[in-house]
Each structure stands twice: as structure tokens, then as C-alpha cells.
Design an enzyme around this catalytic site. Structure first.
Site, PDB file in Angstrom:
ATOM      1  N   ASP A   1      -8.599  -9.037   3.657  1.00  0.00           N
ATOM      2  CA  ASP A   1      -8.407  -7.975   4.650  1.00  0.00           C
ATOM      3  C   ASP A   1      -9.534  -7.943   5.682  1.00  0.00           C
ATOM      4  O   ASP A   1     -10.342  -7.019   5.679  1.00  0.00           O
ATOM      5  CB  ASP A   1      -8.330  -6.630   3.904  1.00  0.00           C
ATOM      6  CG  ASP A   1      -7.725  -5.543   4.757  1.00  0.00           C
ATOM      7  OD1 ASP A   1      -7.159  -5.854   5.806  1.00  0.00           O
ATOM      8  OD2 ASP A   1      -7.832  -4.366   4.368  1.00  0.00           O
TER       9      ASP A   1
ATOM     10  N   GLU B   1     -12.966  -2.645  11.624  1.00  0.00           N
ATOM     11  CA  GLU B   1     -12.912  -1.881  10.381  1.00  0.00           C
ATOM     12  C   GLU B   1     -14.030  -2.259   9.414  1.00  0.00           C
ATOM     13  O   GLU B   1     -14.722  -1.399   8.877  1.00  0.00           O
ATOM     14  CB  GLU B   1     -11.543  -2.082   9.721  1.00  0.00           C
ATOM     15  CG  GLU B   1     -11.415  -1.373   8.390  1.00  0.00           C
ATOM     16  CD  GLU B   1     -10.020  -1.500   7.772  1.00  0.00           C
ATOM     17  OE1 GLU B   1      -9.140  -2.115   8.407  1.00  0.00           O
ATOM     18  OE2 GLU B   1      -9.832  -0.982   6.663  1.00  0.00           O
TER      19      GLU B   1
ATOM     20  N   GLU C   1       0.834  -1.202   0.000  1.00  0.00           N
ATOM     21  CA  GLU C   1       0.000   0.000   0.000  1.00  0.00           C
ATOM     22  C   GLU C   1       0.877   1.264   0.000  1.00  0.00           C
ATOM     23  O   GLU C   1       0.722   2.142   0.841  1.00  0.00           O
ATOM     24  CB  GLU C   1      -0.974  -0.022   1.175  1.00  0.00           C
ATOM     25  CG  GLU C   1      -1.881  -1.245   1.120  1.00  0.00           C
ATOM     26  CD  GLU C   1      -2.987  -1.275   2.172  1.00  0.00           C
ATOM     27  OE1 GLU C   1      -2.768  -0.732   3.265  1.00  0.00           O
ATOM     28  OE2 GLU C   1      -4.054  -1.850   1.886  1.00  0.00           O
TER      29      GLU C   1
HETATM   30  C1  GCU Z   1      -6.168  -2.354   5.642  1.00  0.00           C
HETATM   31  C2  GCU Z   1      -6.534  -1.063   6.272  1.00  0.00           C
HETATM   32  C3  GCU Z   1      -5.386  -0.113   6.290  1.00  0.00           C
HETATM   33  C4  GCU Z   1      -4.160  -0.778   6.917  1.00  0.00           C
HETATM   34  C5  GCU Z   1      -3.880  -2.072   6.205  1.00  0.00           C
HETATM   35  C6  GCU Z   1      -2.770  -2.883   6.856  1.00  0.00           C
HETATM   36  O1  GCU Z   1      -5.969  -2.194   4.271  1.00  0.00           O
HETATM   37  O2  GCU Z   1      -7.632  -0.492   5.595  1.00  0.00           O
HETATM   38  O3  GCU Z   1      -5.762   1.022   7.021  1.00  0.00           O
HETATM   39  O4  GCU Z   1      -3.066   0.054   6.849  1.00  0.00           O
HETATM   40  O5  GCU Z   1      -5.010  -2.886   6.226  1.00  0.00           O
HETATM   41  O6  GCU Z   1      -3.071  -3.883   7.481  1.00  0.00           O
HETATM   42  O7  GCU Z   1      -1.610  -2.548   6.715  1.00  0.00           O
END
Ligand code: GCU
Length: 678
Positions: free
Chosen positions: A364, A392, A285
């Protein structure tokens, strides 16, 4: 070979055996015993383990009754009279005890064990169990029992639903050490022994946590946690050598970079001698990582492992690595495959003090996902199971969703690796391959809110994770009962109702949200509320592929992405075949027409309608069920939960209507019961 004093043996004939057993429990284990009166108990010695501080008599004297009628224990004896091996704790007069208990023994090989034994005793008393039946031998199933905070230095919490952070504000530590002290005690009471204090997405300020700018504060946090046997971890930025160190590269094979990390680690241990180690989110990400330099994740993790090794520290390296720039037209790229594809080929290449932290499912933390096929697929690598307590995707602590039953299902899932019974819990705790570094980590759900978790009943998730990490064989009901009794007292009507509401809550949530394991269908970014196509054309790789003819993701070997082949044969075959795939995961693994008939006998479309009408009704019923408890608890507690349940009921209707309308319109198929669909 233990030299126990005569008076102790007289009073406590099984002391030798217990001490032997206790030592065999490992460092954090303990033994608890209620000893009957009349065993030659003529001493007033106090019993404590090794260097542990003995319980002082004065702290108990005000609340003790004549419970020791048969004992001549002197409650005013002082701590310096302590023996070095055990400690009687005098029971509280208000507890449900019997008068023939003379001594309570907590035996442990370490101060941490004594602490857990003491919390066991409190739990025992708090849940109203009779003292004369107190006998327990316990040790944690998992070595690491960890909470990951996703708190940012600016005071916000990524995916936090219980207010701001109590650790940070305005790019500094809050220094609210009292609150932290309470929190540390809370952690230990549920059995946790490790804490990572900042978000896995490490921004500019937090990158400096491992430098002199912040280490004094970090050390103060560690000092408080240490009192409760909790080890501190910090999430680090893989690009820290550049961002904090001014180097031109973060290449894990570059000598200057390796030296930078070694010096940074030496600095950390100067402040925190028992520092646990680093948590790392790399190449995920948009976070930096070894891929930038053409290196793999073993190169990255091992560089940090080498730096931490001399101090006994470890690297917790997350496997949440996938391409978040996918094109929805590209049906060959499957986000679910990513963790396995990236990490499985690296098995055997990680240093021994690296633990791979694997999310419970391949995507996730959805309300329903299969178990990640990476569990068990890396026989030569330490693995840590990652759960998400913060809700979440499961109602953000505005909806009631007790997650312990989901975690139980995951822990009990048989990976069948090596052609034998191999449940995830045995992979997480390392017992399957006698692994030394192992355990469970979970993203926490606490914040600055007075009740810690926003929704009061969401405390049960936090508590439940700790209890499960200690003892994965506890049932979800047992944990719910413990928690509800400890919080609300022993009113059976209250406790039974809360247990039943908790136990029903996950199926209710699943009913009115995304169907049959397909996941998502939430509003982008904040992830609250229904939006069927919210992510459908985005680069994040989280698709349901619904069109007028059908829905679901084909992950089969013959016609799909081949994800099913990542499982051991028995699970691979079960998921790969439309006939044997369980209904609740059907759309995760298969693309089917709306008229496909489930094992339940219903068509997919009718299942969608029925569960959504039912889920919304059940959510409304939760409000009524809670209403029956009015007047049976402090009004403040009742009203805060009532308000959240009312919001949930309203929101469940929105989910019902958005999902039902979307699929009626897409499929053109009417509800057989003719209910109102907008
Ligand atoms: C999910 C979540 C993010 C988090 C990510 C992770 O995608 O929405 O906010 O950073 O998981 O586990 O790194």
C-alpha cells in the site's frame, strides 16, 4: 490526400509531411513548429485544427512585440478568417525569442491535440527556451492519464492533506464552478485526460451520484471537464442496487440486478453522453462485492461492463483486495500475495472494457516496496497502473518527498515476462500486448488550499505524475526543472536548489522512516508519525516481525510465504536468495538477525542507526538550504515552505529517536559510534 491551400505550402513547405505525421500520432498528438520568416508569408490567415476554435489575434495583440518584423501579419484579423487547418500564435515579447520566427504552428488531428500543443508551447515559453528551436512531435504514451479523487460528499478527503474538498461540502456539490474550471485547466496543462470524482469507499450519499438526485451536478462537472478534454468517471458502490435501488440483492448474476445497473447507466449517459465509466473497489476493506454471493471478480466487473459497453464506457476494477482480518500469529497468510492470488487465475475472463487497476506495489504505497508481481501476469487483461500522489505514507505533505524518482524506478522495472525485456511502463501503456485500454491512474493530492497541495513543493508530484503519464521517459530531474521554472521563474540559483532538494528528498525520507523495505511502523489509522508496533498485532496484515533476534518478513519459497514465486524466474530468484536480494528490499523478503551483513558491508542494526541519524541531519539541512533562497521569491512562498520544512526537521528527529530506541532495546546491540540513543 490532404488538400492544403497554396499559401500554406509556400509558407510551410513541410506541411504535407507534418499533416501526415500528425494524423499518425493518434487523437491526442500534435506537432509544433516555429517557422522562420521569409517563406512567402503574405497571408494573415489563422490556423486551427478541424473544429477547434482558432486562437484569436486579439487575445495576443497586447503582449506581442515587433517579433514578426519580417511578417505583415495583421494582428487584428478576426477569427472568422480562419483556415481550418492550423493557427499561428504570436509569441510573447517577454520570452526569450529571436526575431526571425514568423509563425508558430500547432497542428493536431483533434481539439484535444491542439490543447496539449498549446500547453506545450506555454511550457516552452515558461521555461525560457528559445522559440526558434521549437519543434516538437508528441503523443501520449498512455491512453488513460487519470486522477482519482478520494473526496467524500461531506467535504472531507480520505488521505487528503491540502484542506477540504473543493468538489463537495455538506453532502452536496460545492458548485464552485470557477474553481473547477481552474482545476480542469490545471489537469489538461499537465496532460491528464480523465478524472474520477469521488472516494473509492463510496458512502451513502455518493452511492446516489448515479441517480437523478445528483446527476444534474455530475453533468455540470462533466461539462466543465469536457472543455479541457477530460472524461469523467464516478466510483460506484457495488451494493447500489440494494442501497439506492431497494433490491434485496446485489448478486451480479441476478437478472433484476443486471437490469438495475443497465438502467442506471442509461440514466448517466442521458446526462453525460461522453461519460468515462465506473471505478470499483469491491470486497476490499469491508466494502461490498461479488464474494458475498459466491461470485468472482470477473462476474462482478463484467456485469458493469455489459451495462457500459453500448455507450463506449469502461469499468476500472481495483485489485486492492486482501484479507484485513488476519491474525498476526498466522504466518501463512501474506497480504502481499493477495492481489495476485485473487486476480491472476481470472486472466482472460474479463470483458474487453474492463481495466484492472493495480497498485504499484503489493501492499500500500509504502516508501519502498517491490513492484507488484501482477504486472505482466495477466496477458489477456487490460491493466492500469495505480500510483498515489497524495503522501499518505510519505509525509502527508508536511514532509518534502518528491515521488517522481520512485515512480520512474517502478515504470522502468523489468518484469521479464515472456523471457524478454518487459518494463512496467510497457505493460501500463499496453504496448507489450497491443492493448487498447491502458494507462496510469493516481490518487490526487489536491484540496481547497490556495496552493492546491498544502505543501507548495508537493505540486511537483502532481505535475510530475501528469508529465510521466504522457512521457514516461522524461527524467525526474527534467520534470523537477520544468516545474520549478514554471512556478518560480528563471532564477538559476532558485531552480537549481529546488531541483536538488526535490531529488534528495525521497532518500532522506526513507532514511529516517521504516528501514530496508519493511514498511509501515506508522501510527494506526491516520498513518502519520513513527510507531514501530502500531500495526504489529493488528488484523491488517502489515507486519515486520521484529523480536530480540531479528526482523523482516520471510516471503521466500522454501521457508516463507512463497510470495517470491509470483515473479518471473529472474526476479523470483533475485528476491528469493539472501545473497542476491537488494539491500533496500531485504526486510520485505527475508527475516534476518540484526547482525546480518548487508551488501553495503554494514550490519542491519548499524544500517538502521546510521540511516536514522543521517536522515534527521539531512532533514535539518533542508531548512538551511531553503534559507539560502530567502529574498529570491515572493515572501509568502518562501515562508510557507520554510514552515513545513521546520516541522519536517523536528518530526524527523522523532522518527530517528523512536526507531533507534526501539531497535537498540530489542537487539541489545550498541551503536558503534556511541551516539545518543534514548
Ligand atoms: C489505503 C488507504 C485507504 C484507502 C485504501 C484504498 O488502505 O489507507 O484510505 O481506502 O488504501 O486504496 O482503497
Amino acid at each position: 490526400t490532404y488538400d492544403l491551400p497554396e499559401w500554406l505550402i509556400t509558407m510551410y513547405p513541410q506541411a504535407y509531411d507534418d499533416v501526415q505525421q500528425c494524423m499518425a500520432q493518434g487523437e491526442e498528438g500534435y506537432i509544433l513548429r516555429a517557422l522562420p520568416a521569409g517563406n512567402g508569408d503574405t497571408t494573415n490567415s489563422y490556423i486551427a485544427s478541424n473544429s477547434a476554435t482558432p486562437a484569436t489575434s486579439t487575445s495576443h495583440s497586447s503582449s506581442t512585440s515587433n517579433i514578426n518584423s519580417n511578417s505583415n501579419s495583421n494582428r487584428n484579423s478576426n477569427a472568422s478568417e480562419s483556415s481550418s487547418i492550423s493557427s499561428p500564435i504570436e509569441p510573447n515579447s517577454t520570452s526569450n525569442t529571436t526575431s526571425h520566427v514568423a509563425r508558430l504552428i500547432i497542428l493536431a488531428p483533434s481539439p484535444a491535440g491542439l490543447l496539449y500543443g498549446a500547453f506545450h508551447l506555454l511550457r516552452h515559453l515558461g521555461t525560457g527556451q528559445p522559440l526558434d528551436q521549437l519543434t516538437a512531435i508528441s503523443r501520449p504514451a498512455n491512453r488513460l492519464r487519470m486522477i482519482d479523487h478520494w473526496d467524500n460528499a461531506d467535504g472531507s478527503i480520505e488521505r487528503g492533506y491540502a484542506g477540504q474538498s473543493f468538489l463537495y461540502e455538506n453532502n452536496a456539490f460545492t458548485r464552485d464552478w470557477d474553481r473547477l474550471h481552474d482545476y480542469a485547466r490545471l489537469l489538461a496543462s499537465a496532460g491528464f485526460n480523465a478524472l474520477s470524482i469521488n472516494n473509492v469507499n463510496v458512502h451513502a450519499t455518493e452511492t446516489l451520484f448515479i441517480t437523478d438526485a445528483f446527476l444534474p451536478d455530475v453533468a455540470e462537472v462533466a461539462n466543465i471537464l469536457r472543455k479541457y478534454a477530460i472524461r469523467l468517471y464516478v466510483s460506484v458502490n457495488f451494493a447500489a442496487p440494494i442501497e439506492a435501488g431497494g433490491l434485496s440483492t446485489a448478486d451480479p448474476l441476478d437478472e433484476a440486478v443486471r437490469r438495475w445497473w443497465q438502467e442506471a447507466v442509461a440514466d448517466v449517459y442521458r446526462y453525460v453522453p461522453d461519460f468515462g465509466g465506473f471505478v470499483v473497489k469491491a470486497d476490499s476493506e469491508n466494502r461490498p462485492g461479488p464474494f458475498t454471493y459466491g461470485r468472482d471478480h470477473a462476474d462482478g466487473a463484467n456485469m458493469l461492463a455489459v451495462a457500459l459497453e453500448p455507450y463506449g464506457g469502461g469499468v476500472i476494477w481495483r485489485c486492492f483486495v486482501y484479507n484485513c482480518k488476519q491474525d498476526w500469529r498466522d504466518r501463512t497468510t501474506d497480504r502481499a500475495r493477495a492481489a495476485y492470488d485473487h486476480f491472476q487465475p481470472l486472466d482472460g475472463k474479463f470483458a474487453h472494457n474492463v481495466m484492472l487497476q493495480i497498485k504499484n506495489g503489493p501492499l500500500d504505497f509504502q516508501v519502498r516496496e517491490p513492484v507488484s508481481p501482477l504486472f505482466g501476469a495477466m496477458k489477456q487483461t487490460h491493466q492500469l497502473l495505480e500510483f498515489q500522489i497524495t503522501q499518505e505514507y510519505t509525509g502527508q505533505q508536511r514532509h518534502l518527498c518528491y515521488l517522481v524518482p520512485q515512480w520512474k524506478e517502478i515504470l522502468d522495472f523489468d518484469t521479464a515476462v515472456g523471457d524478454r525485456f518487459a518494463p512496467v511502463k510497457q505493460i501500463a501503456n499496453g504496448s507489450i500486448w497491443q492493448r487498447e485500454w491502458n494507462g496510469i491512474a493516481a490518487v490526487g493530492n489536491t484540496g481547497i488550499d490556495g496552493n492546491w497541495t498544502g505543501h507548495l513543493l508537493a505540486q511537483a508530484n502532481w505535475y510530475g505524475l501528469g508529465r510521466l503519464a504522457w512521457e514516461p521517459d522524461l527524467s525526474a530531474e527534467e520534470i523537477a526543472r520544468e516545474w520549478a521554472t514554471l512556478v518560480f521563474g528563471q532564477d538559476a540559483q532558485v531552480v537549481d536548489m529546488i531541483i536538488s532538494m526535490l531529488m534528495d528528498s525521497l532518500p532522506i525520507y526513507e532514511n529516517y522512516t521504516s528501514p530496508l523495505g519493511v514498511g509501515w511502523m506508522v501510527n494506526p489509522n491516520h498513518h502519520y508519525g513513527p510507531n514501530v508496533d502500531g500495526y504489529e498485532y493488528s488484523p491488517w496484515g502489515t507486519y515486520h516481525y521484529a523480536d530480540h533476534a531479528g526482523i523482516g518478513v520471510d516471503r521466500t519459497i522454501a521457508t516463507g510465504t512463497g510470495y517470491t514465486a509470483q515473479y518471473e524466474p529472474v526476479n523470483r530468484d533475485r528476491y528469493d536468495s539472501l545473497e542476491s536480494c537488494p539491500d533496500e528490499l531485504l526486510l520485505f523478503f527475508h527475516h534476518v538477525p540484526y547482525t546480518h551483513v548487508l551488501h553495503s558491508g554494514k550490519t542491519v542494526i548499524q544500517h538502521i542507526y546510521d540511516t536514522h541519524f543521517q536522515g534527521a541531519e539531512q532533514a535539518a539541512r533542508l531548512c538551511q538550504r531553503w534559507q539560502t533562497l530567502e529574498g529570491r521569491m515572493a515572501p509568502g512562498l518562501h515562508t510557507q515552505v520554510a514552515a513545513r520544512l521546520a516541522e519536517q526537521a523536528e518530526h524527523a528527529k522523532e522518527w530517528r529517536d523512536v526507531i533507534n530506541s526501539y531497535f537498540q532495546r530489542k537487539s541489545g546491540i550498541a551503536d558503534v559510534h556511541g551516539r545518543v540513543i534514548y
